[in-house]
Design a protein around this motif. Structure first.
Motif, PDB file in Angstrom:
ATOM      1  N   ALA A  38       3.001  -5.212  -1.382  1.00 37.65           N
ATOM      2  CA  ALA A  38       2.851  -6.620  -1.744  1.00 37.65           C
ATOM      3  C   ALA A  38       1.433  -6.950  -2.177  1.00 37.65           C
ATOM      4  CB  ALA A  38       3.254  -7.502  -0.564  1.00 37.65           C
ATOM      5  N   THR A  39       0.459  -6.202  -1.677  1.00 35.81           N
ATOM      6  CA  THR A  39      -0.946  -6.514  -1.934  1.00 35.81           C
ATOM      7  C   THR A  39      -1.623  -5.554  -2.901  1.00 35.81           C
ATOM      8  OG1 THR A  39      -1.427  -5.350   0.157  1.00 35.81           O
ATOM      9  CG2 THR A  39      -1.329  -7.752   0.223  1.00 35.81           C
ATOM     10  N   TRP A  40      -0.973  -4.450  -3.276  1.00 35.11           N
ATOM     11  CA  TRP A  40      -1.544  -3.538  -4.267  1.00 35.11           C
ATOM     12  C   TRP A  40      -1.282  -4.102  -5.664  1.00 35.11           C
ATOM     13  CZ3 TRP A  40      -5.176  -0.281  -4.835  1.00 35.11           C
ATOM     14  CH2 TRP A  40      -5.213   0.566  -5.941  1.00 35.11           C
ATOM     15  N   LEU A  41      -2.360  -4.328  -6.426  1.00 38.89           N
ATOM     16  CA  LEU A  41      -2.261  -4.910  -7.766  1.00 38.89           C
ATOM     17  C   LEU A  41      -1.495  -6.231  -7.739  1.00 38.89           C
ATOM     18  CD1 LEU A  41      -1.499  -1.668  -9.837  1.00 38.89           C
ATOM     19  CD2 LEU A  41      -3.732  -2.723  -9.366  1.00 38.89           C
ATOM     20  N   ARG A  42      -1.636  -6.956  -6.639  1.00 37.30           N
ATOM     21  CA  ARG A  42      -0.969  -8.248  -6.409  1.00 37.30           C
ATOM     22  C   ARG A  42       0.547  -8.136  -6.371  1.00 37.30           C
ATOM     23  NH1 ARG A  42      -5.296  -9.786  -9.898  1.00 37.30           N
ATOM     24  NH2 ARG A  42      -6.854 -11.023  -8.769  1.00 37.30           N
ATOM     25  N   GLY A  43       1.043  -6.923  -6.095  1.00 41.02           N
ATOM     26  CA  GLY A  43       2.468  -6.783  -5.866  1.00 41.02           C
ATOM     27  C   GLY A  43       3.160  -5.775  -6.759  1.00 41.02           C
ATOM     28  N   ILE A  44       3.615  -4.659  -6.171  1.00 44.98           N
ATOM     29  CA  ILE A  44       4.438  -3.698  -6.889  1.00 44.98           C
ATOM     30  C   ILE A  44       5.735  -3.510  -6.101  1.00 44.98           C
ATOM     31  CG2 ILE A  44       2.420  -2.512  -7.844  1.00 44.98           C
ATOM     32  CD1 ILE A  44       2.990  -0.212  -5.857  1.00 44.98           C
ATOM     33  N   ALA A  45       6.688  -2.814  -6.693  1.00 42.83           N
ATOM     34  CA  ALA A  45       8.005  -2.641  -6.070  1.00 42.83           C
ATOM     35  C   ALA A  45       7.915  -1.785  -4.816  1.00 42.83           C
ATOM     36  CB  ALA A  45       8.966  -2.006  -7.077  1.00 42.83           C
TER      37      ALA A  45
END
Length: 366
Positions: free
Chosen positions: A118-125
């Protein structure tokens, strides 16, 4: 295959339940995300040796480029330091917005990996592959992610729905008996808040459940996921109050976990204690009768779950309860049941009733 669709618009996903589904994980993830991207598998030191290589083979067969990070097992791993470790692994393995994190493990791994995604690059799958009963019936569905602080559980987190949930009931075969029974605590929770007939079904099938007979695992997972689906669709971000019913037993349970340093009780065990305490409060406030509390206690004890004997002082627990996420403007909102199968969110409960609930689980029972 059993399927439970979670239709949340652009955030929609499916829970898929099937024996040996782990071997088809690459195929199923490719069907949702497309193939050829990068996947970071997050697991722990107990689960990865059992299923990590098997999962990686399946993902590679789906034409994914796969890397892995293995973290210490246990509730204490839900920390900011381990989120940072996952982020560094994302950086080192060039995980971008078209890629995904795959959580392989129990509720701790799912919460931790989900929050990192949720917090990596403002959200990935994130794809959830739960391997414990507790995660299969509850924490892998609904999008709640988070980590603990010394002062309380899940105080830092985010809502981040998974892209897919893959449940392989066969993974329960390697689950330690205590971990399996811990998951039964969350199963009982659903019956208490939602369905009295399901509670009766649990009572009638308690021997098969304790023995972890294969026929019950997929059925219980599907039933609980369907229950949770209703709450998530009605109140995705836990703002209206109804989804808070899923926290039955958790206000007291989280206080127990925090007071004992996340060392003595597994999460489902703490929830078991919390449900007993909440039922005593419900009795004290005229919402529940002693017969129903006795049925709850008997079912929990038949699953070898704790119902008392907490080694901490009730006043310490009361202080911790004031830090609970469900405190709003200084007032504690607590989930209580009006008998078996019906829950409500109560805006204010007196300290005397709360103290009575804590005294009950601090008594010398199991």
């Amino acid at each position: 295959m059993r399927r439970v669709a979670i239709p949340l618009g652009k955030r929609k996903y499916t829970v898929e339940i099937e024996n040996a589904l782990l071997d088809r994980a690459g195929e199923r993830i490719a069907a949702v995300l497309g193939s050829g991207g990068r996947l970071l598998v997050v697991s722990d030191e107990n689960v990865y040796p059992l299923y990590g290589k098997r999962l990686v083979r399946s993902l590679a067969a789906g034409r994914f480029r796969v890397s892995s990070i293995v973290l210490p097992a246990g509730e204490r791993s839900k920390s900011g330091a381990n989120v940072a470790r996952i982020h560094r692994s994302c950086l080192e393995n060039r995980i971008d917005r078209g890629d995904a994190v795959v959580a392989l493990g129990g509720g701790v791994t799912g919460d931790l990996a989900g929050f990192a995604a949720a917090t990596w690059l403002r959200g990935i799958a994130v794809v959830q592959i739960p391997t414990t009963l507790l995660a299969q019936v509850d924490s892998s569905v609904g999008g709640k992610t988070g980590i603990n602080l010394r002062g309380g559980k899940n105080l830092v987190g985010a809502f981040h729905q998974p892209a897919l949930v893959l449940i392989d009931p066969e993974t329960l075969a390697t689950l330690p008996a205590r971990e399996y029974r811990s998951g039964l605590g969350e199963v009982v929770k659903y019956a208490m808040i939602r369905d009295g007939r399901f509670f009766t079904w649990l009572e009638r099938n308690r021997r098969a459940l304790v023995a972890a007979e294969p026929w019950v695992a997929g059925r219980v997972a599907e039933r609980c996921c369907r229950f949770k689906k209703e709450y998530v669709l009605d109140d995705e971000r836990d703002t209206k109050g109804k989804r808070a019913h899923l926290n039955f037993g958790h206000t007291f349970g989280h206080a127990v976990e925090t007071a004992t340093g996340y060392r003595r009780y597994l999460h489902g065990e703490a929830v078991s204690l919390g449900m007993v305490a909440a039922s005593v409060v419900a009795e004290d406030t005229g919402r529940m009768d002693r017969h129903e509390t006795a049925r709850l206690r008997a079912l929990l004890e038949s699953f070898e779950l704790p119902t008392g004997g907490v080694r901490a002082n009730p006043p310490d627990h009361l202080r911790l309860v004031r830090r609970d996420k469900k405190v709003e403007r200084g007032e504690l909102r607590i989930v209580l049941t009006r008998g078996i199968g019906s829950a409500s969110l109560v805006d204010s409960v007196g300290r005397a009733s709360l103290r009575k609930g804590f005294r009950e689980i601090c008594s010398p029972r199991r």
